[in-house]
Design an enzyme around this catalytic site. Sequence first.
Site, PDB file in Angstrom:
ATOM      1  N   ARG A 256      -8.940  -0.252   4.759  1.00  0.00           N
ATOM      2  CA  ARG A 256      -8.006   0.733   4.213  1.00  0.00           C
ATOM      3  C   ARG A 256      -6.662   0.088   3.908  1.00  0.00           C
ATOM      4  NH1 ARG A 256      -7.125   5.836   7.766  1.00  0.00           N
ATOM      5  NH2 ARG A 256      -5.605   6.054   6.102  1.00  0.00           N
TER       6      ARG A 256
ATOM      7  N   ASP B  97       4.544   0.383  12.111  1.00  0.00           N
ATOM      8  CA  ASP B  97       3.319  -0.203  11.563  1.00  0.00           C
ATOM      9  C   ASP B  97       3.108  -1.666  11.968  1.00  0.00           C
ATOM     10  OD1 ASP B  97       2.663   2.171  10.413  1.00  0.00           O
ATOM     11  OD2 ASP B  97       3.113   1.594   8.354  1.00  0.00           O
TER      12      ASP B  97
ATOM     13  N   VAL C 241       8.360   6.479  16.940  1.00  0.00           N
ATOM     14  CA  VAL C 241       8.043   7.167  15.683  1.00  0.00           C
ATOM     15  C   VAL C 241       6.815   8.065  15.839  1.00  0.00           C
ATOM     16  CG1 VAL C 241       7.518   6.866  13.223  1.00  0.00           C
ATOM     17  CG2 VAL C 241       9.112   5.306  14.351  1.00  0.00           C
TER      18      VAL C 241
ATOM     19  N   CYS D 230      -4.882   8.417   9.830  1.00  0.00           N
ATOM     20  CA  CYS D 230      -5.026   7.697  11.097  1.00  0.00           C
ATOM     21  C   CYS D 230      -4.730   8.598  12.287  1.00  0.00           C
ATOM     22  CB  CYS D 230      -4.018   6.551  11.144  1.00  0.00           C
ATOM     23  SG  CYS D 230      -4.479   5.164  10.141  1.00  0.00           S
TER      24      CYS D 230
ATOM     25  N   LYS E 190       0.837  -1.201   0.000  1.00  0.00           N
ATOM     26  CA  LYS E 190       0.000   0.000   0.000  1.00  0.00           C
ATOM     27  C   LYS E 190       0.872   1.253   0.000  1.00  0.00           C
ATOM     28  CE  LYS E 190      -1.816   1.529   4.071  1.00  0.00           C
ATOM     29  NZ  LYS E 190      -1.444   2.938   4.299  1.00  0.00           N
ATOM     30  N   ASN E 191       1.860   1.281   0.892  1.00  0.00           N
ATOM     31  CA  ASN E 191       2.624   2.516   1.060  1.00  0.00           C
ATOM     32  C   ASN E 191       3.616   2.780  -0.066  1.00  0.00           C
ATOM     33  OD1 ASN E 191       1.187   3.013   3.328  1.00  0.00           O
ATOM     34  ND2 ASN E 191       2.828   2.542   4.783  1.00  0.00           N
TER      35      ASN E 191
ATOM     36  N   ASP F 219       5.336  19.950   8.632  1.00  0.00           N
ATOM     37  CA  ASP F 219       6.329  21.026   8.594  1.00  0.00           C
ATOM     38  C   ASP F 219       7.559  20.667   7.753  1.00  0.00           C
ATOM     39  OD1 ASP F 219       6.685  19.118  10.612  1.00  0.00           O
ATOM     40  OD2 ASP F 219       8.019  20.395  11.762  1.00  0.00           O
ATOM     41  N   LEU F 220       8.000  19.405   7.817  1.00  0.00           N
ATOM     42  CA  LEU F 220       9.198  19.027   7.056  1.00  0.00           C
ATOM     43  C   LEU F 220       8.937  19.090   5.555  1.00  0.00           C
ATOM     44  CD1 LEU F 220      10.334  15.995   9.247  1.00  0.00           C
ATOM     45  CD2 LEU F 220      11.400  18.246   9.146  1.00  0.00           C
TER      46      LEU F 220
ATOM     47  N   ARG G 282      -3.683  10.756   4.727  1.00  0.00           N
ATOM     48  CA  ARG G 282      -2.508  11.618   4.763  1.00  0.00           C
ATOM     49  C   ARG G 282      -1.662  11.556   3.484  1.00  0.00           C
ATOM     50  NH1 ARG G 282       0.727  14.174   8.602  1.00  0.00           N
ATOM     51  NH2 ARG G 282       2.925  13.887   8.185  1.00  0.00           N
TER      52      ARG G 282
ATOM     53  N   ARG H 243       1.184  14.324  13.769  1.00  0.00           N
ATOM     54  CA  ARG H 243       1.590  14.192  12.369  1.00  0.00           C
ATOM     55  C   ARG H 243       1.582  15.508  11.590  1.00  0.00           C
ATOM     56  NH1 ARG H 243      -0.956   8.731   9.999  1.00  0.00           N
ATOM     57  NH2 ARG H 243       1.026   8.500   8.968  1.00  0.00           N
ATOM     58  N   PRO H 244       2.444  16.417  11.919  1.00  0.00           N
ATOM     59  CA  PRO H 244       2.507  17.667  11.156  1.00  0.00           C
ATOM     60  C   PRO H 244       3.134  17.451   9.770  1.00  0.00           C
ATOM     61  CG  PRO H 244       4.253  17.596  12.799  1.00  0.00           C
ATOM     62  CD  PRO H 244       3.450  16.350  12.981  1.00  0.00           C
TER      63      PRO H 244
END
Length: 413
Positions: free
Chosen positions: A389, A297, A319, A112, A19-20, A120-121, A88, A117-118
Amino acid sequence: MVVRGGRPLSGRVEISGAKNATLPAIVASLLVDAPLVIAHAPRLRDVETQVSLVESLGKRVHWEGSTIHISGEAVAAEAPVEIVSRMRASFLCLGPLLVRLGEAHVPLPGGCVIGTRPVDLHLEGLRKLGAEVEVREGVVHARGKLHGGQVWLRYPSVGATEQLLLAGAAIAEGVEIVNPAREPEVMDLLRLLSSMGAEISFSEDRIVIRGGELRGTEHQVIPDRIEAGTYLLAGAITEGEVTVSGVRPVHLTALTAKLEESGAEITSNEEIVRLRGTKPWSGVEVETAPYPGFPTDLQPQLTAYLALAQGRSVIWERVFESRFGHVGELLRMGARITLQGQAILIEGVEELRGAEVRATDIRAGAALVLAGLAAQGETRIRGLDHLRRGYENMEAKLAQLGAEVWVEETSVI
Ligand code: UD1
């Protein structure tokens, strides 16, 4: 999903595409007008969401079995909030739209609930490459012609690395990412972008990507290491014998090492990993970390397994700061777990009991399925949407291994 526990699972299960790795690959189609073909894609809710995203931006998409064909031109620079708020990974369209159209308007992402989970990076990186970025009323507005440069990531974020690679693939002067994520899914995106015409070199601590004349291509997605890990743990927690096939064993090393340490027998060859579970298994200490460390995960699923270990285990979640949605539900099944800041302390118990529980995210849901497989009696897991999902044909795959599992559709008023 209802699971009746107590049966050892045995047999072989074929692992789907990751998926990822599929999610960024779909977004990469925004970089070209020529057709992009993505083979070995899992047909999952998240993948469908990413498909609707690129469709809403002007692309045409059709599926042929597990292959996605994407063609046409990206014409819209605005990503719809109802899509981006669902997942996301849809935020990854920001970079490609910006380099293609000179502007992009993408709502801040949802996904999720496992931490703040910003992004900014992502935004700092794009600014470093010349983008003017503003966030107004929950929408990121980015403009400008990007130039080459060096971006140092203070944390090797998977999403930020992918965002910068996707933008970098269209920047001729080259982008150097220092301290990038090295997850297999990131490497898969590198392989795709290289076959689309970008020039790539990477070393231990950096990736350099130089944009070229990009073209369409055909890409085969890597196998899903998290799905594979979940089924191995299903074998272990039921004292069964499970073989996952079509996998890259090297991507699973962090998990298989911990399983072996706890007492399970593991054998592997080129494309399969076989596990034989034995009781009792012992507790272990684990710390989640960016690849090649233990994947966050798989942390919830490992927690379920360790809930039945002999003795004590400790898991440090490094994480995400609040990825413990599964803990409260496992307690309801009889687990003994205490939360201490970023860590959980697990005192193994003799047995878990079926209960009515709720999945709070994809992997928390998987953890509850695993606990249910080993528990006495029936476990009813609500929040099936989360499992849909991230796991392709989960009930069928589990049933194939001998699990008693079925789905009851309930209407929510
Ligand atoms: C991806 C995976 C997800 C996995 C995670 C970590 C996809 C679609 N999802 O998520 O399944 O759990 O990697 O392996 O591939 N962070 C910041 N600022 C940023 C970006 C991230 O502070 O701009 C923080 C996050 O809050 C988090 C950590 O960095 O604490 C890791 O996030 P990241 O590696 O970016 O994960 P995702 O790409 O969101």
